[in-house]
Motif scaffolding. Structure first.
Motif, PDB file in Angstrom:
ATOM      1  N   HIS A 109       4.555 -11.102   1.595  1.00 34.62           N
ATOM      2  CA  HIS A 109       4.018 -12.275   2.285  1.00 34.62           C
ATOM      3  C   HIS A 109       2.728 -12.782   1.639  1.00 34.62           C
ATOM      4  CE1 HIS A 109       6.731 -12.679   5.745  1.00 34.62           C
ATOM      5  NE2 HIS A 109       6.939 -11.395   5.540  1.00 34.62           N
ATOM      6  N   TYR A 110       2.027 -11.914   0.911  1.00 34.04           N
ATOM      7  CA  TYR A 110       0.780 -12.294   0.248  1.00 34.04           C
ATOM      8  C   TYR A 110       0.850 -11.891  -1.230  1.00 34.04           C
ATOM      9  CZ  TYR A 110      -0.797 -12.760   5.038  1.00 34.04           C
ATOM     10  OH  TYR A 110      -0.908 -13.128   6.346  1.00 34.04           O
ATOM     11  N   PRO A 111       1.633 -12.625  -2.024  1.00 40.71           N
ATOM     12  CA  PRO A 111       1.829 -12.246  -3.428  1.00 40.71           C
ATOM     13  C   PRO A 111       0.552 -12.243  -4.259  1.00 40.71           C
ATOM     14  CG  PRO A 111       2.843 -14.383  -2.954  1.00 40.71           C
ATOM     15  CD  PRO A 111       2.379 -13.814  -1.651  1.00 40.71           C
ATOM     16  N   VAL A 112      -0.491 -12.919  -3.808  1.00 38.18           N
ATOM     17  CA  VAL A 112      -1.750 -12.939  -4.546  1.00 38.18           C
ATOM     18  C   VAL A 112      -2.327 -11.533  -4.719  1.00 38.18           C
ATOM     19  CG1 VAL A 112      -3.224 -13.329  -2.519  1.00 38.18           C
ATOM     20  CG2 VAL A 112      -3.961 -14.143  -4.757  1.00 38.18           C
ATOM     21  N   TRP A 113      -1.982 -10.613  -3.825  1.00 36.62           N
ATOM     22  CA  TRP A 113      -2.514  -9.244  -3.876  1.00 36.62           C
ATOM     23  C   TRP A 113      -1.670  -8.302  -4.732  1.00 36.62           C
ATOM     24  CZ3 TRP A 113      -7.276  -8.866  -2.405  1.00 36.62           C
ATOM     25  CH2 TRP A 113      -7.768  -9.663  -1.379  1.00 36.62           C
ATOM     26  N   ARG A 114      -0.499  -8.738  -5.183  1.00 37.19           N
ATOM     27  CA  ARG A 114       0.432  -7.833  -5.866  1.00 37.19           C
ATOM     28  C   ARG A 114      -0.139  -7.184  -7.117  1.00 37.19           C
ATOM     29  NH1 ARG A 114       5.891 -11.431  -5.521  1.00 37.19           N
ATOM     30  NH2 ARG A 114       6.113 -11.327  -3.260  1.00 37.19           N
ATOM     31  N   SER A 115      -1.003  -7.869  -7.828  1.00 39.43           N
ATOM     32  CA  SER A 115      -1.538  -7.311  -9.072  1.00 39.43           C
ATOM     33  C   SER A 115      -2.773  -6.434  -8.833  1.00 39.43           C
ATOM     34  CB  SER A 115      -1.871  -8.441 -10.049  1.00 39.43           C
ATOM     35  OG  SER A 115      -2.866  -9.281  -9.488  1.00 39.43           O
ATOM     36  N   SER A 116      -3.233  -6.358  -7.599  1.00 41.34           N
ATOM     37  CA  SER A 116      -4.412  -5.543  -7.290  1.00 41.34           C
ATOM     38  C   SER A 116      -4.049  -4.066  -7.227  1.00 41.34           C
ATOM     39  CB  SER A 116      -4.987  -5.937  -5.920  1.00 41.34           C
ATOM     40  OG  SER A 116      -5.404  -7.264  -5.920  1.00 41.34           O
ATOM     41  N   PRO A 117      -4.944  -3.212  -7.733  1.00 37.91           N
ATOM     42  CA  PRO A 117      -4.723  -1.788  -7.493  1.00 37.91           C
ATOM     43  C   PRO A 117      -4.824  -1.540  -5.988  1.00 37.91           C
ATOM     44  CG  PRO A 117      -6.874  -2.162  -8.514  1.00 37.91           C
ATOM     45  CD  PRO A 117      -6.173  -3.483  -8.451  1.00 37.91           C
ATOM     46  N   CYS A 118      -4.078  -0.567  -5.491  1.00 38.63           N
ATOM     47  CA  CYS A 118      -4.115  -0.306  -4.047  1.00 38.63           C
ATOM     48  C   CYS A 118      -4.018   1.179  -3.771  1.00 38.63           C
ATOM     49  CB  CYS A 118      -3.014  -1.074  -3.323  1.00 38.63           C
ATOM     50  SG  CYS A 118      -1.347  -0.524  -3.731  1.00 38.63           S
ATOM     51  N   ARG A 119      -4.388   1.534  -2.542  1.00 34.38           N
ATOM     52  CA  ARG A 119      -4.270   2.915  -2.086  1.00 34.38           C
ATOM     53  C   ARG A 119      -4.135   2.905  -0.568  1.00 34.38           C
ATOM     54  NH1 ARG A 119     -10.354   3.325  -2.997  1.00 34.38           N
ATOM     55  NH2 ARG A 119     -11.162   3.620  -0.870  1.00 34.38           N
ATOM     56  N   VAL A 120      -3.753   4.051  -0.039  1.00 30.32           N
ATOM     57  CA  VAL A 120      -3.634   4.230   1.409  1.00 30.32           C
ATOM     58  C   VAL A 120      -4.652   5.276   1.833  1.00 30.32           C
ATOM     59  CG1 VAL A 120      -2.138   4.954   3.296  1.00 30.32           C
ATOM     60  CG2 VAL A 120      -1.179   3.628   1.410  1.00 30.32           C
ATOM     61  N   ASP A 121      -5.520   4.891   2.773  1.00 34.70           N
ATOM     62  CA  ASP A 121      -6.529   5.797   3.314  1.00 34.70           C
ATOM     63  C   ASP A 121      -6.255   6.042   4.796  1.00 34.70           C
ATOM     64  OD1 ASP A 121      -7.703   5.503   0.833  1.00 34.70           O
ATOM     65  OD2 ASP A 121      -9.559   4.606   1.573  1.00 34.70           O
ATOM     66  N   VAL A 122      -6.831   7.102   5.309  1.00 34.31           N
ATOM     67  CA  VAL A 122      -6.770   7.405   6.731  1.00 34.31           C
ATOM     68  C   VAL A 122      -8.195   7.595   7.229  1.00 34.31           C
ATOM     69  CG1 VAL A 122      -6.079   9.110   8.468  1.00 34.31           C
ATOM     70  CG2 VAL A 122      -4.489   8.479   6.643  1.00 34.31           C
ATOM     71  N   VAL A 123      -8.492   6.981   8.355  1.00 33.72           N
ATOM     72  CA  VAL A 123      -9.748   7.260   9.038  1.00 33.72           C
ATOM     73  C   VAL A 123      -9.370   7.970  10.326  1.00 33.72           C
ATOM     74  CG1 VAL A 123     -11.785   6.297  10.154  1.00 33.72           C
ATOM     75  CG2 VAL A 123     -10.961   5.304   8.014  1.00 33.72           C
ATOM     76  N   ALA A 124      -9.787   9.231  10.436  1.00 30.10           N
ATOM     77  CA  ALA A 124      -9.459  10.058  11.590  1.00 30.10           C
ATOM     78  C   ALA A 124     -10.689  10.202  12.471  1.00 30.10           C
ATOM     79  CB  ALA A 124      -8.966  11.423  11.127  1.00 30.10           C
TER      80      ALA A 124
END
Length: 142
Positions: A109-124
């Motif tokens: 839905h937001y293809p502008v972000w596709r080339s960005s590096p990404c990660r998944v974090d958790v805040v507990a």
């Protein structure tokens, strides 16, 4: 992205709509408060908010933040007590699978972000929301 959680062919994400969700029940309102605390904590750490409460039929993303150039998908978990392992132990492979599906839908839905590096974090968050202990786990799927 993170094939160890599921096979690519299992889910057709291009057909899933993206929507926002709002807390309804008292328990959801407590969860929303925990998300606000987590967002404030991450902003104090230098991250910036991109989006929040993004959902599709197969998963949801609590917070989407930027850490420098990296797009960070954040799962917020809160538990009043450490019984049954507490907030960190509540992060299951099934929950991560749903989160990753929502991330894929987000990128569609937001293809502008596709080339960005990404990660998944958790805040507990652990304990009373008035004095919760916060633990930030970075790159939980990598």
């Amino acid at each position: 992205m993170l094939g160890w959680l599921r096979k690519k062919s299992e889910i057709k994400t291009e057909e899933l709509p993206l929507r926002r969700y709002t807390p309804q029940a008292a328990r959801q309102r407590d969860g929303a408060r925990a998300e606000m605390l987590a967002k404030a904590y991450l902003i104090e750490q230098g991250l910036t908010l991109v989006d929040a409460n993004v959902a599709c039929t197969r998963g949801e993303i609590d917070l989407v933040m930027k850490d420098g150039r990296t797009l960070v998908f954040v799962e917020v978990r809160w538990r009043k007590t450490a019984a049954y392992g507490g907030a960190v132990a509540s992060i299951t492979p099934s929950k991560l699978k749903k989160l990753l599906t929502a991330c894929e839908v987000f990128f569609q839905h937001y293809p502008v972000w596709r080339s960005s590096p990404c990660r998944v974090d958790v805040v507990a968050l652990q304990g009373s929301l008035d004095q919760a202990q916060i633990e930030w786990l970075k790159n939980v799927t990598g």
